[in-house]
Design a protein around this motif. Structure first.
Motif, mmCIF file in Angstrom:
data_model
loop_
_atom_site.group_PDB
_atom_site.id
_atom_site.type_symbol
_atom_site.label_atom_id
_atom_site.label_comp_id
_atom_site.label_asym_id
_atom_site.label_seq_id
_atom_site.Cartn_x
_atom_site.Cartn_y
_atom_site.Cartn_z
ATOM 1 N N ILE A 15 0.936 -1.275 -0.016
ATOM 2 C CA ILE A 15 0.020 0.038 0.089
ATOM 3 C C ILE A 15 0.745 1.231 0.104
ATOM 4 C CG2 ILE A 15 -1.664 1.313 1.186
ATOM 5 C CD1 ILE A 15 -2.511 -1.388 2.434
ATOM 6 N N ARG A 16 2.069 1.239 0.833
ATOM 7 C CA ARG A 16 2.820 2.293 0.799
ATOM 8 C C ARG A 16 3.322 2.526 -0.700
ATOM 9 N NH1 ARG A 16 5.863 4.924 5.134
ATOM 10 N NH2 ARG A 16 7.911 5.944 4.214
ATOM 11 N N ARG A 17 3.647 1.767 -1.287
ATOM 12 C CA ARG A 17 4.380 1.958 -2.764
ATOM 13 C C ARG A 17 3.381 2.393 -3.748
ATOM 14 N NH1 ARG A 17 7.571 -2.835 -5.993
ATOM 15 N NH2 ARG A 17 5.482 -3.199 -7.023
ATOM 16 N N ALA A 18 2.278 1.732 -3.449
ATOM 17 C CA ALA A 18 0.990 2.339 -4.269
ATOM 18 C C ALA A 18 0.777 3.720 -4.101
ATOM 19 C CB ALA A 18 -0.077 1.269 -4.066
ATOM 20 N N ILE A 19 0.736 4.330 -2.868
ATOM 21 C CA ILE A 19 0.520 5.568 -2.505
ATOM 22 C C ILE A 19 1.647 6.676 -3.055
ATOM 23 C CG2 ILE A 19 0.395 7.392 -0.478
ATOM 24 C CD1 ILE A 19 -0.959 5.239 1.059
ATOM 25 N N ALA A 20 3.216 5.973 -2.780
ATOM 26 C CA ALA A 20 4.257 6.764 -3.339
ATOM 27 C C ALA A 20 4.198 6.689 -4.990
ATOM 28 C CB ALA A 20 5.376 5.954 -2.915
ATOM 29 N N GLU A 21 3.923 6.077 -5.622
ATOM 30 C CA GLU A 21 3.692 5.797 -6.979
ATOM 31 C C GLU A 21 2.567 6.450 -7.569
ATOM 32 O OE1 GLU A 21 4.966 2.027 -8.438
ATOM 33 O OE2 GLU A 21 6.813 1.992 -7.341
ATOM 34 N N GLY A 22 1.579 6.917 -6.816
ATOM 35 C CA GLY A 22 0.485 7.671 -7.303
ATOM 36 C C GLY A 22 -0.576 6.802 -7.880
ATOM 37 N N ASP A 23 -0.752 5.471 -7.605
ATOM 38 C CA ASP A 23 -1.697 4.650 -7.755
ATOM 39 C C ASP A 23 -3.006 5.026 -6.872
ATOM 40 O OD1 ASP A 23 -0.274 3.218 -9.505
ATOM 41 O OD2 ASP A 23 0.403 1.705 -8.089
ATOM 42 N N PHE A 24 -2.673 5.451 -5.628
ATOM 43 C CA PHE A 24 -3.665 6.017 -4.601
ATOM 44 C C PHE A 24 -3.457 7.472 -4.548
ATOM 45 C CE2 PHE A 24 -3.317 1.444 -2.791
ATOM 46 C CZ PHE A 24 -4.506 0.950 -3.585
ATOM 47 N N GLU A 25 -4.296 8.119 -5.234
ATOM 48 C CA GLU A 25 -3.871 9.783 -5.292
ATOM 49 C C GLU A 25 -4.536 10.274 -3.666
ATOM 50 O OE1 GLU A 25 -6.010 11.261 -8.381
ATOM 51 O OE2 GLU A 25 -4.636 10.338 -9.860
ATOM 52 N N ARG A 34 -11.460 -3.675 -1.060
ATOM 53 C CA ARG A 34 -11.018 -3.578 -2.611
ATOM 54 C C ARG A 34 -9.590 -3.640 -2.646
ATOM 55 N NH1 ARG A 34 -12.958 2.116 -4.439
ATOM 56 N NH2 ARG A 34 -14.861 0.911 -3.945
ATOM 57 N N ILE A 35 -8.772 -3.218 -1.677
ATOM 58 C CA ILE A 35 -7.472 -3.258 -1.638
ATOM 59 C C ILE A 35 -6.867 -4.677 -1.210
ATOM 60 C CG2 ILE A 35 -5.249 -2.672 -0.130
ATOM 61 C CD1 ILE A 35 -6.476 -0.009 0.393
ATOM 62 N N GLY A 36 -7.776 -5.477 -0.534
ATOM 63 C CA GLY A 36 -7.454 -6.864 -0.331
ATOM 64 C C GLY A 36 -7.438 -7.674 -1.589
ATOM 65 N N GLU A 37 -8.617 -7.269 -2.449
ATOM 66 C CA GLU A 37 -8.771 -8.085 -3.559
ATOM 67 C C GLU A 37 -7.479 -7.757 -4.641
ATOM 68 O OE1 GLU A 37 -12.520 -6.819 -4.831
ATOM 69 O OE2 GLU A 37 -13.514 -8.069 -3.638
ATOM 70 N N MET A 38 -6.876 -6.263 -4.614
ATOM 71 C CA MET A 38 -6.067 -6.011 -5.354
ATOM 72 C C MET A 38 -4.771 -6.588 -5.151
ATOM 73 S SD MET A 38 -4.547 -2.146 -5.836
ATOM 74 C CE MET A 38 -6.253 -1.479 -6.269
ATOM 75 N N PHE A 39 -4.219 -7.097 -3.830
ATOM 76 C CA PHE A 39 -3.266 -7.499 -3.529
ATOM 77 C C PHE A 39 -3.335 -9.032 -2.841
ATOM 78 C CE2 PHE A 39 -2.272 -2.981 -2.545
ATOM 79 C CZ PHE A 39 -1.490 -2.700 -3.604
ATOM 80 N N ASP A 40 -4.609 -9.504 -3.181
ATOM 81 C CA ASP A 40 -4.829 -10.886 -2.759
ATOM 82 C C ASP A 40 -4.548 -10.909 -1.106
ATOM 83 O OD1 ASP A 40 -5.655 -13.510 -2.903
ATOM 84 O OD2 ASP A 40 -3.728 -14.216 -3.480
ATOM 85 N N LEU A 41 -4.960 -10.021 -0.481
ATOM 86 C CA LEU A 41 -4.863 -10.044 1.071
ATOM 87 C C LEU A 41 -6.254 -10.034 1.779
ATOM 88 C CD1 LEU A 41 -2.277 -7.476 1.233
ATOM 89 C CD2 LEU A 41 -1.813 -9.902 1.606
ATOM 90 N N SER A 42 -6.305 -10.631 2.949
ATOM 91 C CA SER A 42 -7.615 -10.634 3.588
ATOM 92 C C SER A 42 -7.687 -9.253 4.215
ATOM 93 C CB SER A 42 -7.798 -11.660 4.765
ATOM 94 O OG SER A 42 -6.511 -11.466 5.807
ATOM 95 N N ARG A 43 -8.726 -8.898 4.827
ATOM 96 C CA ARG A 43 -9.147 -7.379 5.496
ATOM 97 C C ARG A 43 -8.215 -7.049 6.534
ATOM 98 N NH1 ARG A 43 -15.172 -6.036 4.976
ATOM 99 N NH2 ARG A 43 -14.476 -4.002 5.686
ATOM 100 N N THR A 44 -8.029 -8.179 7.455
ATOM 101 C CA THR A 44 -7.321 -8.037 8.650
ATOM 102 C C THR A 44 -5.781 -7.411 8.505
ATOM 103 O OG1 THR A 44 -8.567 -9.696 9.742
ATOM 104 C CG2 THR A 44 -6.424 -9.112 11.021
#
Length: 231
Positions: A15-25, A34-44
């Protein structure tokens, strides 16, 4: 480390890299599912990562909205860079009296990696080059902080460096501007190696404030990414 801790750390880094690279403005909502689905992670682990990012100042947890990517005003940027300039200037001063040969070698490696990143960008590998430049830049500045052997200073600087701002500056820099940034790294390195604390501190402060000027200029007059390797 437990499995859940490992997944939380992975979520944090992604998530930090996605913020840094502008994927999350800035200002956008960070929806756990949505983030969990994007990165194949559970919500916890995503939830725990967002809390950690909030502690870093990259995310704001808002009532009724949840997690939102932090935004910064011009005043915020000026304040943050002024703080960073003072702290890293002190780090460079202390490093000039405390850094050993191994620390200098690490600075040399970061400078070389930065140059390699510039060449990648110029050859057309924009994303790979920018990641290498950003990582090398971080390694150099962290190396100076570690070389200062000042534990409290290191802890303070964790919250004084805004990675998304740094990344976006490099994304819009010309080759000449990136080379100037690494030239400052070389000058700071030389002052530290020569045991000149005042010079090292002054050079570091000027380097950070030039970064501030680049951030403010890029916000006022955005330039196409292609200009990064056009000169």
């Amino acid at each position: 480390m437990t499995e859940i801790d490992g997944r939380s750390d992975l979520a944090y880094r992604l998530i930090r890299r996605a913020i840094a690279e502008g994927d999350f403005e800035p200002g956008s909502r960070l929806v756990e599912q949505r983030i969990g689905e994007m990165f194949d992670l559970s919500r916890t682990p995503v939830r725990e990562a967002l809390r950690a990012l909030a502690a870093d100042g990259l995310v704001v947890i808002e009532r009724n909205r949840g997690a939102v990517v932090a935004t910064m005003s011009e005043t915020d940027i000026r304040d943050q860079y002024e703080l960073r300039a003072r702290l890293e200037s002190l780090a460079a001063e202390r490093a000039a009296t405390r850094m050993d040969a191994e620390g200098i070698a690490e600075l040399d490696a970061a400078i070389a990696d930065f140059d390699a990143g510039i060449e990648l960008v110029s050859s057309g590998s924009l994303d790979a080059g920018l990641r290498r430049i950003t990582a090398a830049n971080s390694a150099f500045h962290q190396g100076v902080v570690e070389g200062s052997r000042h534990r409290r200073l290191s802890a303070l600087l964790v919250h004084a460096v805004d990675i998304p701002l740094v990344y976006q500056v490099f994304r819009h820099q010309t080759r000449a501007e990136s080379e100037r940034s690494n030239l400052f790294h070389r000058m700071v390195r030389d002052a530290i190696a020569a045991g000149e604390p005042e010079r090292a501190g002054a050079l570091m402060a000027e380097h950070i404030l030039q970064g501030r000027d680049c951030v403010l200029a890029s916000r006022a007059h955005p330039r196409p990414e292609t200009q990064t390797h056009a000169s």
